[in-house]
Design a protein around this motif. Structure first.
Motif, PDB file in Angstrom:
ATOM      1  N   ALA A 128      34.303  13.593  83.634  1.00  0.00           N
ATOM      2  CA  ALA A 128      35.365  13.076  82.770  1.00  0.00           C
ATOM      3  C   ALA A 128      36.293  14.146  82.180  1.00  0.00           C
ATOM      4  CB  ALA A 128      34.752  12.244  81.647  1.00  0.00           C
ATOM      5  N   PRO A 129      35.792  15.301  81.702  1.00  0.00           N
ATOM      6  CA  PRO A 129      36.707  16.256  81.067  1.00  0.00           C
ATOM      7  C   PRO A 129      37.715  16.829  82.053  1.00  0.00           C
ATOM      8  CG  PRO A 129      34.411  16.758  80.573  1.00  0.00           C
ATOM      9  CD  PRO A 129      34.406  15.749  81.665  1.00  0.00           C
ATOM     10  N   GLY A 130      38.843  17.320  81.506  1.00  0.00           N
ATOM     11  CA  GLY A 130      39.808  18.010  82.338  1.00  0.00           C
ATOM     12  C   GLY A 130      39.259  19.359  82.765  1.00  0.00           C
ATOM     13  N   TRP A 131      39.982  20.028  83.647  1.00  0.00           N
ATOM     14  CA  TRP A 131      39.540  21.340  84.118  1.00  0.00           C
ATOM     15  C   TRP A 131      39.358  22.304  82.944  1.00  0.00           C
ATOM     16  CZ3 TRP A 131      37.520  22.456  88.610  1.00  0.00           C
ATOM     17  CH2 TRP A 131      37.815  21.640  89.718  1.00  0.00           C
ATOM     18  N   PHE A 132      38.271  23.081  83.034  1.00  0.00           N
ATOM     19  CA  PHE A 132      37.958  24.114  82.048  1.00  0.00           C
ATOM     20  C   PHE A 132      37.704  23.524  80.657  1.00  0.00           C
ATOM     21  CE2 PHE A 132      41.284  25.736  85.008  1.00  0.00           C
ATOM     22  CZ  PHE A 132      40.421  26.407  85.854  1.00  0.00           C
ATOM     23  N   GLY A 133      37.419  22.237  80.609  1.00  0.00           N
ATOM     24  CA  GLY A 133      37.064  21.601  79.344  1.00  0.00           C
ATOM     25  C   GLY A 133      35.618  21.139  79.384  1.00  0.00           C
ATOM     26  N   THR A 135      32.659  18.182  77.905  1.00  0.00           N
ATOM     27  CA  THR A 135      32.473  16.873  77.308  1.00  0.00           C
ATOM     28  C   THR A 135      31.975  17.018  75.886  1.00  0.00           C
ATOM     29  OG1 THR A 135      31.914  15.925  79.461  1.00  0.00           O
ATOM     30  CG2 THR A 135      31.276  14.662  77.519  1.00  0.00           C
ATOM     31  N   GLU A 136      32.602  16.293  74.971  1.00  0.00           N
ATOM     32  CA  GLU A 136      32.138  16.318  73.586  1.00  0.00           C
ATOM     33  C   GLU A 136      30.832  15.537  73.462  1.00  0.00           C
ATOM     34  OE1 GLU A 136      36.448  16.478  71.255  1.00  0.00           O
ATOM     35  OE2 GLU A 136      35.297  14.619  71.324  1.00  0.00           O
ATOM     36  N   GLU A 137      29.981  15.975  72.564  1.00  0.00           N
ATOM     37  CA  GLU A 137      28.756  15.246  72.239  1.00  0.00           C
ATOM     38  C   GLU A 137      28.757  14.963  70.743  1.00  0.00           C
ATOM     39  OE1 GLU A 137      25.383  17.368  73.660  1.00  0.00           O
ATOM     40  OE2 GLU A 137      26.031  17.344  75.761  1.00  0.00           O
ATOM     41  N   PRO A 138      29.572  13.993  70.298  1.00  0.00           N
ATOM     42  CA  PRO A 138      29.711  13.720  68.865  1.00  0.00           C
ATOM     43  C   PRO A 138      28.388  13.281  68.246  1.00  0.00           C
ATOM     44  CG  PRO A 138      31.444  12.638  70.130  1.00  0.00           C
ATOM     45  CD  PRO A 138      30.429  13.114  71.111  1.00  0.00           C
ATOM     46  N   THR A 139      28.155  13.755  67.049  1.00  0.00           N
ATOM     47  CA  THR A 139      26.898  13.479  66.354  1.00  0.00           C
ATOM     48  C   THR A 139      26.687  11.996  66.121  1.00  0.00           C
ATOM     49  OG1 THR A 139      27.094  15.618  65.240  1.00  0.00           O
ATOM     50  CG2 THR A 139      25.548  14.023  64.301  1.00  0.00           C
ATOM     51  N   PRO A 171      34.492  -1.480  63.920  1.00  0.00           N
ATOM     52  CA  PRO A 171      34.637  -0.813  65.223  1.00  0.00           C
ATOM     53  C   PRO A 171      34.727  -1.828  66.355  1.00  0.00           C
ATOM     54  CG  PRO A 171      32.346  -0.722  64.508  1.00  0.00           C
ATOM     55  CD  PRO A 171      33.114  -1.376  63.401  1.00  0.00           C
ATOM     56  N   LEU A 172      35.891  -1.872  67.004  1.00  0.00           N
ATOM     57  CA  LEU A 172      36.143  -2.881  68.033  1.00  0.00           C
ATOM     58  C   LEU A 172      35.804  -2.395  69.436  1.00  0.00           C
ATOM     59  CD1 LEU A 172      39.584  -4.233  66.757  1.00  0.00           C
ATOM     60  CD2 LEU A 172      37.306  -5.158  66.317  1.00  0.00           C
ATOM     61  N   GLY A 173      35.801  -1.074  69.641  1.00  0.00           N
ATOM     62  CA  GLY A 173      35.512  -0.570  70.978  1.00  0.00           C
ATOM     63  C   GLY A 173      35.565   0.935  71.042  1.00  0.00           C
ATOM     64  N   LEU A 174      34.952   1.494  72.081  1.00  0.00           N
ATOM     65  CA  LEU A 174      34.936   2.934  72.321  1.00  0.00           C
ATOM     66  C   LEU A 174      35.654   3.239  73.626  1.00  0.00           C
ATOM     67  CD1 LEU A 174      31.261   3.737  71.323  1.00  0.00           C
ATOM     68  CD2 LEU A 174      33.264   4.816  70.300  1.00  0.00           C
ATOM     69  N   VAL A 175      36.376   4.364  73.645  1.00  0.00           N
ATOM     70  CA  VAL A 175      37.106   4.799  74.838  1.00  0.00           C
ATOM     71  C   VAL A 175      36.758   6.253  75.111  1.00  0.00           C
ATOM     72  CG1 VAL A 175      39.378   5.222  75.844  1.00  0.00           C
ATOM     73  CG2 VAL A 175      39.014   3.197  74.427  1.00  0.00           C
ATOM     74  N   LEU A 176      36.446   6.571  76.362  1.00  0.00           N
ATOM     75  CA  LEU A 176      36.221   7.952  76.786  1.00  0.00           C
ATOM     76  C   LEU A 176      37.467   8.430  77.499  1.00  0.00           C
ATOM     77  CD1 LEU A 176      34.369  10.416  77.181  1.00  0.00           C
ATOM     78  CD2 LEU A 176      33.524   9.324  79.268  1.00  0.00           C
ATOM     79  N   LYS A 177      38.153   9.420  76.929  1.00  0.00           N
ATOM     80  CA  LYS A 177      39.421   9.914  77.473  1.00  0.00           C
ATOM     81  C   LYS A 177      39.365  11.429  77.589  1.00  0.00           C
ATOM     82  CE  LYS A 177      43.996  10.103  78.228  1.00  0.00           C
ATOM     83  NZ  LYS A 177      44.650   9.628  79.459  1.00  0.00           N
ATOM     84  N   TYR A 194      40.402   6.568  66.075  1.00  0.00           N
ATOM     85  CA  TYR A 194      39.754   7.725  65.453  1.00  0.00           C
ATOM     86  C   TYR A 194      38.980   8.483  66.520  1.00  0.00           C
ATOM     87  CZ  TYR A 194      40.708   5.159  61.141  1.00  0.00           C
ATOM     88  OH  TYR A 194      41.326   4.474  60.123  1.00  0.00           O
ATOM     89  N   ARG A 195      39.121   9.797  66.506  1.00  0.00           N
ATOM     90  CA  ARG A 195      38.344  10.629  67.429  1.00  0.00           C
ATOM     91  C   ARG A 195      36.933  10.789  66.872  1.00  0.00           C
ATOM     92  NH1 ARG A 195      40.589  16.139  70.215  1.00  0.00           N
ATOM     93  NH2 ARG A 195      38.703  16.733  71.352  1.00  0.00           N
ATOM     94  N   VAL A 196      35.932  10.409  67.665  1.00  0.00           N
ATOM     95  CA  VAL A 196      34.557  10.348  67.164  1.00  0.00           C
ATOM     96  C   VAL A 196      34.052  11.731  66.770  1.00  0.00           C
ATOM     97  CG1 VAL A 196      32.200   9.653  67.729  1.00  0.00           C
ATOM     98  CG2 VAL A 196      34.131   8.292  68.548  1.00  0.00           C
ATOM     99  N   ALA A 197      34.498  12.777  67.452  1.00  0.00           N
ATOM    100  CA  ALA A 197      34.046  14.134  67.125  1.00  0.00           C
ATOM    101  C   ALA A 197      34.487  14.571  65.736  1.00  0.00           C
ATOM    102  CB  ALA A 197      34.557  15.125  68.166  1.00  0.00           C
ATOM    103  N   ARG A 198      35.494  13.912  65.169  1.00  0.00           N
ATOM    104  CA  ARG A 198      35.969  14.285  63.832  1.00  0.00           C
ATOM    105  C   ARG A 198      35.331  13.431  62.740  1.00  0.00           C
ATOM    106  NH1 ARG A 198      42.007  14.547  65.708  1.00  0.00           N
ATOM    107  NH2 ARG A 198      42.042  16.544  66.791  1.00  0.00           N
ATOM    108  N   VAL A 199      34.402  12.562  63.124  1.00  0.00           N
ATOM    109  CA  VAL A 199      33.663  11.779  62.136  1.00  0.00           C
ATOM    110  C   VAL A 199      32.563  12.672  61.565  1.00  0.00           C
ATOM    111  CG1 VAL A 199      32.200   9.769  61.753  1.00  0.00           C
ATOM    112  CG2 VAL A 199      34.182   9.602  63.269  1.00  0.00           C
ATOM    113  N   LEU A 200      32.671  13.007  60.289  1.00  0.00           N
ATOM    114  CA  LEU A 200      31.714  13.911  59.651  1.00  0.00           C
ATOM    115  C   LEU A 200      30.457  13.186  59.203  1.00  0.00           C
ATOM    116  CD1 LEU A 200      34.282  15.928  57.483  1.00  0.00           C
ATOM    117  CD2 LEU A 200      33.475  16.415  59.807  1.00  0.00           C
ATOM    118  N   ASP A 201      30.594  11.970  58.724  1.00  0.00           N
ATOM    119  CA  ASP A 201      29.466  11.135  58.319  1.00  0.00           C
ATOM    120  C   ASP A 201      29.747   9.712  58.758  1.00  0.00           C
ATOM    121  OD1 ASP A 201      27.800  13.029  56.911  1.00  0.00           O
ATOM    122  OD2 ASP A 201      29.308  13.024  55.323  1.00  0.00           O
ATOM    123  N   CYS A 202      28.677   8.978  59.054  1.00  0.00           N
ATOM    124  CA  CYS A 202      28.833   7.588  59.450  1.00  0.00           C
ATOM    125  C   CYS A 202      27.662   6.770  58.929  1.00  0.00           C
ATOM    126  CB  CYS A 202      28.922   7.464  60.972  1.00  0.00           C
ATOM    127  SG  CYS A 202      29.027   5.751  61.549  1.00  0.00           S
TER     128      CYS A 202
END
Length: 333
Positions: A128-133, A135-139, A171-177, A194-202
């Motif tokens: 999924a990630p672009g070149w040289f990127g 994948t995020e693993e959000p907490t 939360p209506l849905g999740l998208v992997l981009k 909202y970008r899930v990686a920027r969620v500090l607490d949930c």
């Protein structure tokens, strides 16, 4: 063709519970009259399908009736196994469930379809990630995914570009981009991303929400991406591109910009072509994108962008002019 359509009607009724004749006609791309004949044929064959009358009516299968999977075509079976992508499933905590479901599906398939279905995952892989990127693993991804499935409200502490904020959202849905996860959340009757990686607490609340009946996640995402790109490139610039510059532009420019370039007919005496392209909302943003093309582009208008390009390239030239090569630490010579 009719056998395939009859099976499609059966699986649709099984999946949705109750479906009207016009809905079946649209899904099968036939007339409503044809659907009436197909329903009669199914009933004559012993399939327990019956009709509920009235404005809220439609066709249904007798409770407990199930269609076996041996009606799958080879392409359909292969597509099902392609849908089981291990990376995203693992990120959502569904890898074990996905593996178990695929095992059951494989057991239900006819013998002649099993080799190709099994081979799909050996022949296709999603990165999924672009070149040289990476994948995020959000907490908090799995917690949010659980809330999406159970339709529970969540409270998040979110780090935006400007500040840290708290939000309660549905939360209506999740998208992997591009290797990053995003959640589409309903806040004050407005759907926001909202970008899930920027969620500090949930915190997942034991408070269900009513999902809007007309919300389409794929349509929302497509519209929001187009709106974002338009907001990021609200201005236009006239440029000249060399033959190499055109190739660089095709390789490096943003897809939104590439899709909206307007090239002039013919070339000038130097073999360059004039073009009008969308550029960023600020002069600096626009210049930074065009600098990727190096000396193979010249800005003609607007004057402010041309001046900024001259300023930046002049500063770069001054920095490197008559500068002795710097030694790299640890090297001799």
């Amino acid at each position: 063709m009719r056998a395939s359509r009859l099976f499609s009607i059966l699986t649709t009724l099984q999946a949705k519970g109750q479906v009207t004749a016009p809905e079946l006609a649209e899904a099968c791309e036939v007339s409503v009259r044809t659907i009436y004949r197909d329903i009669d044929a199914l009933a004559a064959a012993g399939v327990p399908v019956y009709a509920d009358r009235g404005a809220e009516g439609g066709y249904r299968l007798l409770d407990g009736y199930r269609v076996r999977l041996n009606g799958l075509s080879q392409g359909e079976a292969e597509a099902l196994f392609m849908a089981g992508l291990p990376g995203p499933a693992a990120a959502l905590g569904l890898d074990a469930a996905m593996a178990a479901a695929q095992t059951k599906l494989m057991a239900a398939l006819p013998e002649n379809l099993r080799p190709n279905a099994r081979g799909m995952q050996q022949r296709f892989h999603l990165d999924a990630p672009g070149w040289f990127g990476e994948t995020e693993e959000p907490t908090h991804l799995r917690a949010i995914a659980g809330a999406v499935l159970r339709e529970n409200l969540i409270e998040i502490r979110y780090q935006s570009w400007k500040s840290e904020r708290r939000r309660r959202l549905a939360p209506l849905g999740l998208v992997l981009k591009g290797g990053s996860w995003y959640v589409a959340g309903l806040v004050d009757d407005t759907v926001r991303t909202y970008r899930v990686a920027r969620v500090l607490d949930c915190i997942v609340l034991e408070m269900p929400f009513a999902r809007p009946a007309d919300f389409d996640l794929a349509a929302y995402w497509h519209t929001s991406i187009e709106r974002l790109e338009a907001e990021l490139h609200p201005n236009q610039a006239t440029v000249r591109l060399s033959p190499l510059g055109l190739k660089l532009f095709d390789a490096l420019a943003h897809p939104y910009v590439k899709a909206r370039i307007r090239l002039a007919d013919g070339t000038d005496a130097d073999g360059w072509r004039a073009a009008t392209i969308p550029v960023g909302k600020t002069v600096w943003h626009a210049a930074s994108e065009l600098l990727r093309l190096g000396a193979e582009v010249e800005v003609i208008a607007p004057d402010g962008l041309r001046e900024k390009m001259a300023e930046l390239t002049g500063a770069m030239a001054a920095r490197y002019a008559d500068a002795p090569p710097r030694r790299v630490a640890g090297r001799k010579g």
